[in-house]
Design a protein around this motif. Sequence first.
Motif, mmCIF file in Angstrom:
data_model
loop_
_atom_site.group_PDB
_atom_site.id
_atom_site.type_symbol
_atom_site.label_atom_id
_atom_site.label_comp_id
_atom_site.label_asym_id
_atom_site.label_seq_id
_atom_site.Cartn_x
_atom_site.Cartn_y
_atom_site.Cartn_z
ATOM 1 N N ASP A 164 -94.166 53.577 -27.521
ATOM 2 C CA ASP A 164 -93.958 52.409 -28.368
ATOM 3 C C ASP A 164 -92.476 52.114 -28.609
ATOM 4 O O ASP A 164 -92.131 51.057 -29.106
ATOM 5 N N PHE A 165 -91.628 53.093 -28.289
ATOM 6 C CA PHE A 165 -90.209 52.891 -28.585
ATOM 7 C C PHE A 165 -89.389 52.772 -27.316
ATOM 8 O O PHE A 165 -88.194 52.949 -27.314
ATOM 9 N N TRP A 175 -88.498 50.394 -25.887
ATOM 10 C CA TRP A 175 -87.544 49.310 -25.982
ATOM 11 C C TRP A 175 -86.292 49.706 -26.742
ATOM 12 O O TRP A 175 -85.191 49.601 -26.237
ATOM 13 N N ASP A 176 -86.459 50.207 -27.971
ATOM 14 C CA ASP A 176 -85.253 50.463 -28.766
ATOM 15 C C ASP A 176 -84.805 51.920 -28.761
ATOM 16 O O ASP A 176 -83.680 52.197 -29.151
ATOM 17 N N ILE A 189 -92.992 46.853 -15.009
ATOM 18 C CA ILE A 189 -93.101 45.499 -15.573
ATOM 19 C C ILE A 189 -91.745 45.050 -16.121
ATOM 20 O O ILE A 189 -91.282 43.943 -15.858
ATOM 21 N N VAL A 202 -90.092 41.236 -16.026
ATOM 22 C CA VAL A 202 -89.334 40.670 -17.127
ATOM 23 C C VAL A 202 -87.882 40.443 -16.714
ATOM 24 O O VAL A 202 -87.339 39.364 -16.889
ATOM 25 N N VAL A 241 -96.567 39.571 -14.803
ATOM 26 C CA VAL A 241 -96.694 40.753 -15.650
ATOM 27 C C VAL A 241 -98.074 41.385 -15.533
ATOM 28 O O VAL A 241 -98.199 42.587 -15.355
ATOM 29 N N ASN A 257 -82.954 44.655 -21.399
ATOM 30 C CA ASN A 257 -82.796 44.477 -22.826
ATOM 31 C C ASN A 257 -81.753 43.412 -23.144
ATOM 32 O O ASN A 257 -81.965 42.535 -23.967
ATOM 33 N N SER A 315 -97.133 46.143 -25.319
ATOM 34 C CA SER A 315 -95.842 45.902 -24.668
ATOM 35 C C SER A 315 -96.006 44.964 -23.472
ATOM 36 O O SER A 315 -95.105 44.201 -23.152
ATOM 37 N N SER A 354 -94.160 41.368 -22.954
ATOM 38 C CA SER A 354 -93.508 40.978 -21.706
ATOM 39 C C SER A 354 -94.010 39.619 -21.247
ATOM 40 O O SER A 354 -93.256 38.804 -20.726
ATOM 41 N N ASP A 383 -93.804 48.797 -34.683
ATOM 42 C CA ASP A 383 -92.891 49.436 -33.739
ATOM 43 C C ASP A 383 -92.405 48.463 -32.663
ATOM 44 O O ASP A 383 -91.503 48.785 -31.899
ATOM 45 N N HIS A 384 -93.030 47.300 -32.554
ATOM 46 C CA HIS A 384 -92.639 46.362 -31.506
ATOM 47 C C HIS A 384 -91.925 45.132 -32.047
ATOM 48 O O HIS A 384 -91.471 44.300 -31.284
ATOM 49 N N ASN A 395 -89.102 44.635 -33.514
ATOM 50 C CA ASN A 395 -87.678 44.468 -33.195
ATOM 51 C C ASN A 395 -87.480 43.837 -31.832
ATOM 52 O O ASN A 395 -86.609 43.004 -31.633
ATOM 53 N N ARG A 396 -88.301 44.268 -30.883
ATOM 54 C CA ARG A 396 -88.158 43.722 -29.533
ATOM 55 C C ARG A 396 -88.427 42.225 -29.538
ATOM 56 O O ARG A 396 -87.685 41.453 -28.947
#
Lengths: 298, 313, 521
Positions: free
Chosen positions: A256-257, A259-260, B152, B157, B164, C26, C243, C247, C263-264, C266-267
């Motif tokens: 889940d993380f 990304w950050d 992905i 992306v 996707v 990112n 996720s 995307s 938890d998602h 922020n993205r």
Amino acid sequence: MSAVTETEKNINTEKKTTNRFVEVAKSLMKNKLSLIGIIIITLIVLVAIFSPIITSYGPYEQNLERTKLGVGSEGHFLGTDNYGRDMWSRIAHGAIISLLVGLSSVGIGLFGGIILGLLAGYYRKLDSIIMRFVDLLFAFPGILLAMLIIAMLGTSLVNVVIAISIWSIPGCARIVRGSVLSIKNQEYIQAMKTVGASDLRILLKHVLPNCTAPLIVYGTMRMATAILSTSALSYLGLGAQPPTAEWGAMIAAGQDFMWDAPHISIIPGIAIMLTVFAFNVVGDGLRDALDPNMDVNN
Amino acid sequence: MIGMIVRRILQLTFLLLGISFLVFMSMHLAPGDPATVIGGPNATSSDLEAIRDKMGLDRPVLVQYFDYLGGILQGDFGYSYQTNQAVTEAIITRFPTTVKLAVASMVVAVLIGIIAGIISARKQNSWVDVTSTTFALVGVSIPNFWLGTILILIFSVNFQLLPVGGLNSPFYTFEGMKELILPAITLGTASAALIARMTRSSMLEVIRSDYIRTAKAKGVRKRPLIWVHTLKNAMIPVLTIIGINFGSLLGGTIVTEQVFAINGIGRLMIDAIAARDFPIVQGTVLLIAAIFVVVNLIVDIIYTLIDPRISYD
Amino acid sequence: MMRLKKTISLLFLLMTVLLLFVGCSNSESSSDGNNGEGAESDNEGAFEVTYATTSDAAGLSPIDTNDSVSSNVTYQVYETLFKQNPDTLEPEPLLADSYENPDENTWVIKLKEDIEFHDGTPFNAEAVKYTFDQLKDPERAAPRASLLAPVESIEVQDEYTVVLKTKEPYGPMLAALSHTNAAIVSPEADKEGDINKEPVGTGPFVFESWEEGNQITLKRNENYWQEPAAIEKVTYKIVPETSTAISMLETGEVQFIDQIPSDHINRIESLQGIEVQKTEGTRVSYLGFNMEKEPFNDLKFRQAVAYGVNQEAYVSQLNDLGVYSESIIGPKVFGYDEEAKSAGYEFNPEKAKQMIKENGYEGQEITLLAANRDNYLKMAEIVQSQLSDMGLNVSIETMEWASFLDVARKGDFDMTFLGWANSTADGSELLYPNLHSDNIGASNRVRFDNSEFNQLVDESRTSVDQEVRKEKLHEANLLAIETAPWVVMSHGVVTLGYDESIEGLVVDPTGMWSLYPVTRK
């Protein structure tokens, strides 16, 4: 009896057993890749044993004010996870758990698989019934099997090990049986039979050693799969109980993380990768060393 | 050979019977009640009673099982508890998607695996070997769901090259192929690595075996001939692995379909387990089991073709 | 040795490359995030919108389903007699025109005229009676039959007047009639076909197709009784992995998603061209005690735990997707009063330790039961750590949802975590199912049985005077907070992430959204 030993002598290129062990060890050491593998395994085992001494935080010690710190942060050289727990501590404490999960599930799986495979391959009459049983195990998708076992027995690491070992059995059984089938009709085995060697003796001394090479490769690869399966099970919510510092569960929790704070899942991923790598090169080395026909450095 | 095939197909029937019994019992004995899932967290006791009653879940388990078997004999595999869709229909609509995914990833796995394995074996301990070994090890050490997500992020992306998720177009169209690439790599990587390793070790085994040595010693200078022999003999354990792997491949579709939002059998099954939708669980497990057995029957037949020493009769 | 180095460095190289890619995506995503080929971002062409949901709908009939995914679809296709105003929390007429109560047990509801179902069947009192009879019919086994359980009879007075009679006064009647599961269905369609597969309602969108497990499509209702919607076609895509859904939002394959996990968030917020909406919701999450088990039935023990749990610390991990209040009835739920906000046990670790010591609970073994979805694991891990610090011996047992529901219903646990998404935003609909002794063995999982509390909740349900109801609910709320069968962990925040090209999409505190007012920028 003497006829049997006679025959064995004639067909076996083996020397005395004591020499044999030294020889295997020697050729293992000569193979640089496997040497590295041995070093990595030794290091992991050392880390596992001394984890309370070499870490300055507990693996379950949360600090919600210092969460998701990156690699190289002050006081946490591998950073912290989403609950502010020290990654290094979790990796170190997790080493023993993951090693045990991998070893025990592969061990149990191989043991069961070898017995079934030998019996099936050697005794024509048992073949069909055993292999159908193996098919039954096999045809049951591993994850489903694990889900059912865990649904019935509850989520715990022990049940995860049980589920994973059961799903190593059929693969191993098939490999052993396959090898037995191609060996058992060879002349020397037939010769041994005619001179009255017992089945057990033939199986253990002559048939089984011929399966070792594929089994070692399968077993070491299986170690990888076993440790990884814990991660897939955790992804589906069936792995080790949180907050257990088990590498597979840590990867899944870090998903889940990605990304950050990608380090939360990448670090246990690298740990698994190194372990898998080490076991595999050692497995390779062993196979080469056990094979009397090869010279190590060609 | 024909006898063997007939026998195995007969055995398949009993195997499926065994599996259906096991699944039925374990699903009913495991905690979790389909009525509570359908009713949701705020259903009252009487709501739940009514749901159970309607579905016949209040009858003894064995009665339910024989009822189910009776239905199968008439070609009725039951109806989903959740959507009331016929199980056969639910499966038929999703099956082609999963087959597409499984076959594509098997192709990826076999192509990459065997080629890498052969190269490794021929150039044992060279840098090519080390590289391919390393990649094989990395390949088996990466969790499916993780690899999928990374792919992905990179290709869909970041570079926007591939879609996707979803597998909606036919595979022979350009769109369909684009959709298939990432899931097939995700699912096939682990198998590719395993096959590469198996091929390598098996090839080495055969190269060192007596008859190839003898052939060499006797001066058979036709290298291609030797390679053909080696390959043929080395393929037996590799085939076993492919057969075995097809099972875990089918299992792997569960995770891959989840990550790529693919509407296949794996997801149907996992959703059904989560919702305790027993008829769907039964149907999908039986199907996967049957496919698995058939694939392995084919593997066994190929064994006898490659190596005449093996016989089943 | 060279080979070795190569191997190792290759391993790390690969990892670095992967990391770099993630890093790149990112930062770069912000520059060209949302240039998908989707026609929907152009102002020409049909106005189509795609939404990603994590699971498939169970069915498309309001009578036969009870899950939020199904509701998201049925909410666009069907309509209810009343609809809750998200600002005032008061129910307002929708398909109904007006209502009156000649006595406390009778509801005379006038319906709007000249409305047709999508299949041409006229909407009238007969349709309402048919729908409610079906909802109540034990044969049909509607999951939310309890909504209308207090209703004794449904009568058609004339073409556009329907009369509901109850045994006892039923306070939350209008809230119940506003519930998506009490939406009115076309009697013809239900008799002749399966509305659970091919829904027929009066709403702004008409069902087009449902490819089970893959997607559901709706199209605009051109004959809607109000102005037709701006959106011409809606697709509900099933994307199980969050996720992946994000995307897809980024590449333009979908235009909006809801229920974004903390938890998602922020993205999503970092994506350019994507708007995020956060609204305080009606959902409450709690730590519940098994009130029939030692020592959890001891008020002292529960108070100690309540003092020992630091909810602020938990909420701080939710990235603003949670609000802390000690009140069980949340700020967006009918029956809430400011006074309840701090009526509970504020975090006080010293006091907690002391109480645990004094009452001999040191080293007490506790298993926290947690379902492995939503935020329950997060709550479990944080509470486990906090309570361990208080001197208790705490472990966690996780379970998948179906097992959890079963085990929790049977009361086979010490302490557990659960949430309640209050879809009517009415306090009675929270306190009655969860804490009234009528529902022990079903939705009252903590097995709370307190006669004083029961009485207050009953009164809130049997009064039709909204002021009295509010008063009773507040009293019941205070009593429950003090007795502490629950320790509130947080109140929810509902979310939407959507492409900036669409406008007018608003999420209700209950988590529902309507596509009717949505337009293109």
